[in-house]
Write an enzyme that holds these catalytic residues in place. Sequence first.
Site, PDB file in Angstrom:
ATOM      1  N   ARG A  23       0.841  -1.198   0.000  1.00 33.94           N
ATOM      2  CA  ARG A  23       0.000   0.000   0.000  1.00 33.94           C
ATOM      3  C   ARG A  23       0.879   1.252   0.000  1.00 33.94           C
ATOM      4  O   ARG A  23       0.578   2.228  -0.687  1.00 33.94           O
ATOM      5  CB  ARG A  23      -0.936   0.009   1.210  1.00 33.94           C
ATOM      6  CG  ARG A  23      -2.018  -1.063   1.145  1.00 33.94           C
ATOM      7  CD  ARG A  23      -2.985  -0.961   2.323  1.00 33.94           C
ATOM      8  NE  ARG A  23      -3.810   0.231   2.233  1.00 33.94           N
ATOM      9  CZ  ARG A  23      -4.593   0.674   3.226  1.00 33.94           C
ATOM     10  NH1 ARG A  23      -4.631   0.013   4.387  1.00 33.94           N
ATOM     11  NH2 ARG A  23      -5.327   1.752   3.072  1.00 33.94           N
ATOM     12  N   CYS A  70      -1.158   5.833   9.200  1.00 39.85           N
ATOM     13  CA  CYS A  70      -1.520   4.550   8.588  1.00 39.85           C
ATOM     14  C   CYS A  70      -2.646   4.832   7.604  1.00 39.85           C
ATOM     15  O   CYS A  70      -2.625   5.828   6.900  1.00 39.85           O
ATOM     16  CB  CYS A  70      -1.913   3.525   9.649  1.00 39.85           C
ATOM     17  SG  CYS A  70      -3.308   4.045  10.681  1.00 39.85           S
TER      18      CYS A  70
END
Length: 282
Positions: free
Chosen positions: A179, A237
Amino acid sequence: MNAIISASELADALRSERPPVLLDVRWQLSTAAATGEPFDGRAAYASGHIPGAVFVDLDRELASPPGPRGRHPLPDLEVFGAAMRRAGVSAGRPVVAYDGGIGWAAARAWWLLRWTGHPDVRVLDGGLPAWDGPTETETPVPAEGDFVLKPADGVVLDADGAAALARSGVLLDARAGERYRGEVEPIDPVGGHIPGALSAPTSDNVGPDGRFRPAAELRARFGELGATPDVPVGVYCGSGVSAAHEVLALEIAGVPASLYVGSWSEWSSDPERPVAVGPDPR
Protein backbone atom coordinates in the site's frame (compact mmCIF):
# COMPACT_ATOMS: atom_id res chain seq x y z
CA MET A 1 5.96 2.40 33.09
CA ASN A 2 5.69 -0.41 30.57
CA ALA A 3 2.95 0.26 28.03
CA ILE A 4 2.06 -3.43 27.72
CA ILE A 5 1.12 -6.15 30.18
CA SER A 6 1.37 -9.92 29.83
CA ALA A 7 -1.55 -12.24 30.46
CA SER A 8 0.05 -13.59 33.63
CA GLU A 9 0.72 -10.07 34.91
CA LEU A 10 -2.88 -9.14 34.18
CA ALA A 11 -4.15 -12.17 36.09
CA ASP A 12 -2.08 -11.09 39.10
CA ALA A 13 -3.28 -7.50 38.78
CA LEU A 14 -6.94 -8.57 38.72
CA ARG A 15 -6.40 -10.41 42.03
CA SER A 16 -4.76 -7.38 43.63
CA GLU A 17 -6.30 -4.77 45.91
CA ARG A 18 -6.23 -2.28 43.02
CA PRO A 19 -7.42 -4.19 39.95
CA PRO A 20 -7.39 -2.40 36.62
CA VAL A 21 -10.39 -1.31 34.62
CA LEU A 22 -10.66 -3.66 31.63
CA LEU A 23 -11.66 -2.41 28.17
CA ASP A 24 -12.62 -4.93 25.49
CA VAL A 25 -12.05 -3.19 22.15
CA ARG A 26 -12.55 -6.00 19.66
CA TRP A 27 -12.71 -4.64 16.11
CA GLN A 28 -11.58 -5.58 12.63
CA LEU A 29 -10.47 -3.44 9.71
CA SER A 30 -12.16 -5.92 7.40
CA THR A 31 -15.73 -6.23 8.58
CA ALA A 32 -16.21 -9.61 6.88
CA ALA A 33 -16.20 -12.55 9.27
CA ALA A 34 -15.43 -16.13 8.21
CA THR A 35 -19.18 -16.81 8.09
CA GLY A 36 -19.68 -14.09 5.50
CA GLU A 37 -21.50 -11.93 8.05
CA PRO A 38 -20.07 -8.56 9.10
CA PHE A 39 -17.77 -8.70 12.11
CA ASP A 40 -19.62 -7.64 15.24
CA GLY A 41 -17.32 -6.76 18.12
CA ARG A 42 -20.18 -6.44 20.55
CA ALA A 43 -21.43 -9.93 19.68
CA ALA A 44 -17.91 -11.30 20.10
CA TYR A 45 -17.76 -9.63 23.51
CA ALA A 46 -21.14 -11.08 24.50
CA SER A 47 -19.96 -14.57 23.60
CA GLY A 48 -17.14 -14.38 26.11
CA HIS A 49 -14.77 -11.80 27.59
CA ILE A 50 -12.31 -11.43 30.44
CA PRO A 51 -14.31 -11.13 33.66
CA GLY A 52 -15.17 -7.52 34.44
CA ALA A 53 -14.29 -6.16 31.01
CA VAL A 54 -16.54 -3.51 29.45
CA PHE A 55 -17.00 -3.38 25.68
CA VAL A 56 -15.88 -0.20 23.91
CA ASP A 57 -17.00 0.47 20.34
CA LEU A 58 -14.07 1.78 18.31
CA ASP A 59 -16.17 3.18 15.47
CA ARG A 60 -18.63 5.01 17.74
CA GLU A 61 -16.68 5.82 20.91
CA LEU A 62 -13.03 5.97 19.85
CA ALA A 63 -13.68 7.85 16.61
CA SER A 64 -16.04 10.33 15.03
CA PRO A 65 -18.04 9.39 11.92
CA PRO A 66 -16.03 9.14 8.68
CA GLY A 67 -15.73 12.34 6.69
CA PRO A 68 -13.23 14.83 5.26
CA ARG A 69 -10.90 14.24 8.23
CA GLY A 70 -10.60 10.54 7.47
CA ARG A 71 -12.26 7.21 8.20
CA HIS A 72 -11.53 7.30 11.95
CA PRO A 73 -11.17 10.95 13.00
CA LEU A 74 -10.64 11.90 16.60
CA PRO A 75 -13.75 11.19 18.66
CA ASP A 76 -15.91 13.91 20.05
CA LEU A 77 -14.28 14.37 23.46
CA GLU A 78 -17.60 14.44 25.28
CA VAL A 79 -18.57 11.12 23.71
CA PHE A 80 -15.17 9.56 24.44
CA GLY A 81 -15.08 10.86 28.01
CA ALA A 82 -18.60 9.60 28.73
CA ALA A 83 -17.70 6.16 27.32
CA MET A 84 -14.62 5.94 29.50
CA ARG A 85 -16.46 6.99 32.64
CA ARG A 86 -19.25 4.51 31.82
CA ALA A 87 -16.57 1.82 31.71
CA GLY A 88 -15.39 2.86 35.17
CA VAL A 89 -12.26 4.73 34.13
CA SER A 90 -10.88 7.00 36.83
CA ALA A 91 -7.56 8.84 36.96
CA GLY A 92 -6.49 6.96 40.08
CA ARG A 93 -7.08 3.44 38.77
CA PRO A 94 -5.04 1.58 36.15
CA VAL A 95 -6.58 0.64 32.80
CA VAL A 96 -5.86 -2.34 30.55
CA ALA A 97 -7.21 -2.51 27.00
CA TYR A 98 -7.33 -5.64 24.88
CA ASP A 99 -8.73 -6.74 21.55
CA GLY A 100 -8.93 -9.88 19.45
CA GLY A 101 -5.18 -10.20 19.15
CA ILE A 102 -3.88 -7.91 16.43
CA GLY A 103 -3.51 -5.07 18.94
CA TRP A 104 -4.57 -2.17 16.72
CA ALA A 105 -7.88 -1.37 18.42
CA ALA A 106 -6.49 -1.78 21.93
CA ALA A 107 -3.63 0.55 20.99
CA ARG A 108 -6.14 3.14 19.75
CA ALA A 109 -7.82 3.10 23.18
CA TRP A 110 -4.40 3.25 24.87
CA TRP A 111 -3.32 6.21 22.76
CA LEU A 112 -6.53 8.17 23.31
CA LEU A 113 -6.39 7.69 27.07
CA ARG A 114 -2.73 8.66 27.19
CA TRP A 115 -3.37 11.70 24.98
CA THR A 116 -6.21 12.86 27.22
CA GLY A 117 -4.16 12.55 30.39
CA HIS A 118 -4.66 9.12 31.95
CA PRO A 119 -1.42 8.24 33.78
CA ASP A 120 -1.66 4.43 33.87
CA VAL A 121 -2.82 2.63 30.72
CA ARG A 122 -1.50 -0.61 29.24
CA VAL A 123 -2.36 -2.99 26.42
CA LEU A 124 -2.67 -6.74 26.93
CA ASP A 125 0.19 -8.16 24.89
CA GLY A 126 -1.23 -10.66 22.42
CA GLY A 127 -4.82 -9.68 23.17
CA LEU A 128 -7.55 -12.10 24.14
CA PRO A 129 -5.83 -15.11 22.46
CA ALA A 130 -2.99 -14.74 24.98
CA TRP A 131 -5.43 -14.92 27.92
CA ASP A 132 -5.66 -18.42 29.40
CA GLY A 133 -7.78 -17.48 32.38
CA PRO A 134 -11.56 -17.65 32.78
CA THR A 135 -14.03 -15.75 30.63
CA GLU A 136 -17.61 -14.74 31.24
CA THR A 137 -20.66 -13.73 29.24
CA GLU A 138 -22.29 -11.46 31.82
CA THR A 139 -22.14 -7.73 31.13
CA PRO A 140 -20.75 -5.90 34.18
CA VAL A 141 -22.09 -2.54 35.27
CA PRO A 142 -19.13 -0.80 36.92
CA ALA A 143 -19.39 2.24 39.13
CA GLU A 144 -19.17 5.46 37.14
CA GLY A 145 -15.60 6.64 36.73
CA ASP A 146 -14.37 10.17 37.35
CA PHE A 147 -11.85 10.53 34.52
CA VAL A 148 -11.57 14.14 33.32
CA LEU A 149 -9.99 14.57 29.89
CA LYS A 150 -6.99 16.90 29.57
CA PRO A 151 -5.71 16.58 26.00
CA ALA A 152 -1.97 17.10 25.64
CA ASP A 153 -0.42 19.48 23.14
CA GLY A 154 2.02 18.39 20.47
CA VAL A 155 1.11 14.72 20.06
CA VAL A 156 -1.58 15.02 17.36
CA LEU A 157 -0.52 15.82 13.81
CA ASP A 158 -2.70 17.31 11.09
CA ALA A 159 -1.94 16.94 7.37
CA ASP A 160 0.32 20.00 7.25
CA GLY A 161 2.16 18.85 10.35
CA ALA A 162 2.70 15.39 8.88
CA ALA A 163 4.06 16.90 5.64
CA ALA A 164 6.43 19.13 7.59
CA LEU A 165 7.63 16.27 9.78
CA ALA A 166 8.40 14.16 6.71
CA ARG A 167 10.86 16.91 5.75
CA SER A 168 12.28 17.84 9.15
CA GLY A 169 12.12 14.61 11.15
CA VAL A 170 10.94 11.05 10.64
CA LEU A 171 7.44 10.19 9.43
CA LEU A 172 6.64 6.47 9.47
CA ASP A 173 3.94 4.83 7.34
CA ALA A 174 2.56 1.88 9.30
CA ARG A 175 0.58 0.31 6.43
CA ALA A 176 1.61 -2.79 4.51
CA GLY A 177 4.48 -2.20 2.11
CA GLU A 178 2.40 -2.76 -1.02
CA ARG A 179 0.00 0.00 0.00
CA TYR A 180 2.91 2.33 0.78
CA ARG A 181 4.38 1.66 -2.65
CA GLY A 182 1.00 2.21 -4.32
CA GLU A 183 0.86 -1.29 -5.81
CA VAL A 184 -2.59 -1.88 -4.30
CA GLU A 185 -5.11 0.32 -2.53
CA PRO A 186 -8.21 -1.56 -1.39
CA ILE A 187 -9.80 1.23 0.62
CA ASP A 188 -8.70 4.78 -0.12
CA PRO A 189 -9.01 6.89 -3.30
CA VAL A 190 -5.40 6.51 -4.46
CA GLY A 191 -2.37 4.42 -3.58
CA GLY A 192 1.05 5.61 -2.50
CA HIS A 193 2.43 7.52 0.45
CA ILE A 194 3.12 10.98 1.84
CA PRO A 195 6.31 12.26 0.17
CA GLY A 196 9.24 11.73 2.52
CA ALA A 197 7.53 9.11 4.68
CA LEU A 198 9.34 5.84 5.40
CA SER A 199 7.71 2.43 5.16
CA ALA A 200 7.46 0.74 8.57
CA PRO A 201 4.67 -1.88 8.48
CA THR A 202 2.96 -2.51 11.79
CA SER A 203 3.28 -6.25 11.21
CA ASP A 204 7.01 -5.97 11.92
CA ASN A 205 6.31 -4.79 15.48
CA VAL A 206 5.27 -8.26 16.60
CA GLY A 207 6.54 -11.83 16.47
CA PRO A 208 4.79 -14.89 15.04
CA ASP A 209 2.69 -15.20 18.21
CA GLY A 210 1.28 -11.69 17.77
CA ARG A 211 3.11 -10.33 20.80
CA PHE A 212 5.39 -7.33 20.66
CA ARG A 213 9.01 -7.94 19.89
CA PRO A 214 11.43 -7.19 22.77
CA ALA A 215 12.24 -3.54 23.40
CA ALA A 216 15.84 -3.94 22.19
CA GLU A 217 14.66 -5.39 18.86
CA LEU A 218 12.14 -2.59 18.41
CA ARG A 219 14.80 0.02 19.22
CA ALA A 220 17.06 -1.50 16.59
CA ARG A 221 14.23 -1.67 14.05
CA PHE A 222 13.22 1.95 14.47
CA GLY A 223 16.81 3.10 14.82
CA GLU A 224 17.55 1.77 11.34
CA LEU A 225 14.80 4.07 10.10
CA GLY A 226 16.26 7.05 11.93
CA ALA A 227 13.54 7.06 14.59
CA THR A 228 15.40 7.75 17.82
CA PRO A 229 14.52 9.65 21.01
CA ASP A 230 16.38 12.78 19.88
CA VAL A 231 14.52 13.14 16.56
CA PRO A 232 10.89 14.28 16.04
CA VAL A 233 8.92 11.18 15.00
CA GLY A 234 5.38 10.84 13.67
CA VAL A 235 3.29 7.92 12.44
CA TYR A 236 0.33 7.49 10.11
CA CYS A 237 -1.52 4.55 8.59
CA GLY A 238 -4.80 4.22 6.71
CA SER A 239 -7.08 5.82 9.28
CA GLY A 240 -5.19 6.31 12.54
CA VAL A 241 -5.80 2.88 14.08
CA SER A 242 -2.82 0.69 13.19
CA ALA A 243 -0.62 3.80 13.53
CA ALA A 244 -1.54 3.85 17.23
CA HIS A 245 -0.04 0.35 17.42
CA GLU A 246 3.16 1.77 15.90
CA VAL A 247 3.18 4.61 18.44
CA LEU A 248 2.83 1.95 21.15
CA ALA A 249 5.75 -0.04 19.69
CA LEU A 250 7.82 3.14 19.62
CA GLU A 251 6.87 3.77 23.25
CA ILE A 252 8.16 0.31 24.15
CA ALA A 253 11.37 1.18 22.30
CA GLY A 254 11.70 4.42 24.26
CA VAL A 255 10.92 6.70 21.32
CA PRO A 256 8.13 9.29 21.75
CA ALA A 257 6.01 9.81 18.64
CA SER A 258 3.10 11.88 17.40
CA LEU A 259 0.11 10.46 15.56
CA TYR A 260 -1.40 11.76 12.33
CA VAL A 261 -4.94 10.65 13.08
CA GLY A 262 -6.45 11.52 9.70
CA SER A 263 -3.72 9.43 8.07
CA TRP A 264 -3.87 8.31 4.44
CA SER A 265 -7.68 8.32 4.37
CA GLU A 266 -7.62 12.09 4.92
CA TRP A 267 -4.49 12.83 2.90
CA SER A 268 -5.57 10.89 -0.21
CA SER A 269 -9.03 12.46 -0.27
CA ASP A 270 -7.51 15.89 -0.99
CA PRO A 271 -6.42 16.09 -4.66
CA GLU A 272 -4.16 19.02 -3.79
CA ARG A 273 -1.94 16.83 -1.61
CA PRO A 274 1.09 15.28 -3.37
CA VAL A 275 1.39 11.50 -3.57
CA ALA A 276 4.60 9.48 -3.90
CA VAL A 277 4.68 5.91 -5.21
CA GLY A 278 7.27 3.15 -5.26
CA PRO A 279 9.84 2.23 -2.63
CA ASP A 280 11.58 5.63 -2.66
CA PRO A 281 10.24 7.89 0.12
CA ARG A 282 10.20 10.90 -2.22
